[in-house]
Design an enzyme around this catalytic site. Structure first.
Site, PDB file in Angstrom:
ATOM      1  N   SER A  67      -0.005 -30.897 -16.721  1.00 45.86           N
ATOM      2  CA  SER A  67      -0.816 -30.418 -15.434  1.00 45.86           C
ATOM      3  C   SER A  67      -1.074 -28.688 -15.624  1.00 45.86           C
ATOM      4  CB  SER A  67      -0.205 -30.762 -14.016  1.00 45.86           C
ATOM      5  OG  SER A  67      -0.876 -29.739 -13.148  1.00 45.86           O
ATOM      6  N   SER A 129      -4.993 -35.894  -2.881  1.00 45.26           N
ATOM      7  CA  SER A 129      -5.085 -35.446  -4.370  1.00 45.26           C
ATOM      8  C   SER A 129      -4.243 -36.662  -5.169  1.00 45.26           C
ATOM      9  CB  SER A 129      -4.442 -34.287  -4.349  1.00 45.26           C
ATOM     10  OG  SER A 129      -3.038 -34.129  -3.836  1.00 45.26           O
ATOM     11  N   GLU A 163       1.243 -46.630  -5.614  1.00 51.48           N
ATOM     12  CA  GLU A 163       1.759 -45.893  -4.918  1.00 51.48           C
ATOM     13  C   GLU A 163       2.872 -46.564  -3.979  1.00 51.48           C
ATOM     14  OE1 GLU A 163      -0.814 -42.900  -3.482  1.00 51.48           O
ATOM     15  OE2 GLU A 163       0.629 -42.202  -1.960  1.00 51.48           O
ATOM     16  N   ASP A 175      -7.607 -44.464   0.966  1.00 48.60           N
ATOM     17  CA  ASP A 175      -7.837 -43.163  -0.169  1.00 48.60           C
ATOM     18  C   ASP A 175      -8.116 -43.619  -1.442  1.00 48.60           C
ATOM     19  OD1 ASP A 175      -6.650 -42.010   2.211  1.00 48.60           O
ATOM     20  OD2 ASP A 175      -4.861 -41.566   1.262  1.00 48.60           O
TER      21      ASP A 175
END
Ligand code: GLA
Length: 388
Positions: A67, A129, A163, A175
């Protein structure tokens, strides 16, 4: 951003072979908060900010992640044979969870990949995010491994599943759905019970959606969120003893009032009250938007905030200060906390020529009352995931 991520990929992992670049957006929810896991409606839209990836398939079973935002973590390596979640894996537990969920569904992923990401969603802002990273990973896997049978709705479901079951956050579908199904200049009116959805054009005639970031994120958010969810599940099971429903979203306000005495605990009554009334507000807000009644839309947003603050108790002092200040501004039709809560952002509808005063008023109030400086984003509503 896509150039940055592509260049970094080549620098770290070499420039040969078939390197592909992707994007998936974050989201802001206009109204319908904590209704998704209660079988109710939500009304989010995808943003033009999100997460970008450059990726390439490998021939062995190794997976390497990097990242650019978290460059101090360096390259994090794992393998298809080691997909258990681990604290040490940090942010890579999100993409790893998605790989795990794909394989769990029987999709053939037999070789690994290298992946570099960069994102422009402010960390901890509640603009999703993590959902954008999950949808990005799913979108990338579908493309790299030729899994064309996977629809974008399934990408959202896979993101939510991973998730819930890999990262231990019991979130609803909103989301991931908003990220996977985003459409430029439209919000998504989604029935979370059936996944029926409808796009509603955002026609704001002289107004803009303004997101204000409190820049606070209170701790224990995931456990408080999971706690709200289990309170609602318990309230539903108590209501089921007296009325035949399969979710709180199935109730009208009148039905709730007639049967709420079946819920033993007063805190649970307030939680369920929020879930039922917020769902009804969302339906009314979409109707108001369709007939161009922005004033009514704004009023329903304000009621949503009050309910989240007092009944659901997922707001916080800092966001309350920002929302109170927004309510005092001429030209602001409505303002509320958005997303999971306990910090993060508010969302407001503000007249174009009042935006500067709006920013000044909120900045001053936040400085005076919390000694902090907020950030503002005038929202552009974007599309779902793309490959460049
Ligand atoms: C978080 C969750 C969503 C939704 C919102 C609250 O963003 O991920 O599923 O429950 O909170 O509306």
């Amino acid at each position: 951003m896509q150039q940055t991520v592509y260049d970094k990929f080549k620098e770290l992992f070499g420039s040969d072979g078939d390197i592909r670049t992707y994007f998936a957006p974050g989201r802001v929810n206009l109204i319908g908060e904590h209704t998704d896991y209660n079988g109710g409606h939500v009304f989010p839209c995808a943003l033009t900010i999100g997460t970008y990836a450059a990726a390439r398939k490998r021939e062995d079973r190794v997976i390497r992640f990097y990242s650019i935002n978290l460059s101090d973590k360096g390259v994090i390596e794992t393998s298809l044979d080691d997909l258990t979640p681990a604290d040490a894996a940090g942010w890579t537990n999100y993409p790893k969870g998605v790989v795990w969920a794909f394989i769990g569904r029987g999709y053939a992923i037999e070789t690994g990949f290298d992946m570099v990401i960069i994102g422009d969603i402010p960390a901890g802002s509640g603009l999703s995010s993590s959902a954008s990273l999950e949808v990005l990973t799913g979108f990338m896997l579908r493309d790299l491994y030729g899994l064309d049978q996977v629809t974008n709705v399934e990408l959202a479901q896979i993101g939510q599943y991973s998730e819930n079951n890999y990262n231990g956050m019991n979130c609803g579908i909103m989301d991931q759905f908003a990220s996977a199904m985003g459409k430029k200049d439209n919000a998504i009116f989604l029935d979370c019970n059936t996944l029926d959805y409808e796009y509603a054009p955002i026609v704001l005639n002289g107004y803009k959606i303004v997101v204000t970031n409190s820049k606070v994120k209170h701790s224990l958010v995931d456990s408080a969120y999971n706690d709200r969810r289990s309170s609602c599940e318990k309230a539903l099971s108590e209501l089921k003893a007296v009325i035949d429903i399969d979710s709180l979203g199935a109730l009208t306000e009148e039905e709730f009032e007639a049967h709420k005495s079946a819920i033993a605990d007063p805190v649970r009554v307030r939680r369920a009250h929020h879930a039922v009334y917020e769902n009804r507000r969302t339906i009314k807000a979409v109707e108001a938007l369709k007939r161009g009644d922005l004033t009514e839309f704004g009023k329903l947003m304000n009621e949503s905030h009050i309910s989240l603050r007092d009944d659901y108790e997922t707001s916080c002092v800092e966001v309350d200060v920002l929302v109170d200040a927004a309510w005092s501004c001429d030209g602001c039709l409505g303002s509320r906390i958005t997303g999971g809560g306990f910090g993060g952002c508010s969302v407001s509808i503000v007249r174009d020529d009042a935006i500067d005063t709006f920013k000044d008023t909120l900045t001053k109030a936040y400085k005076d009352k919390c000694d902090m400086v907020p950030e503002f984003y005038v929202v552009s509503v974007g599309d779902g995931p793309t490959r460049f």
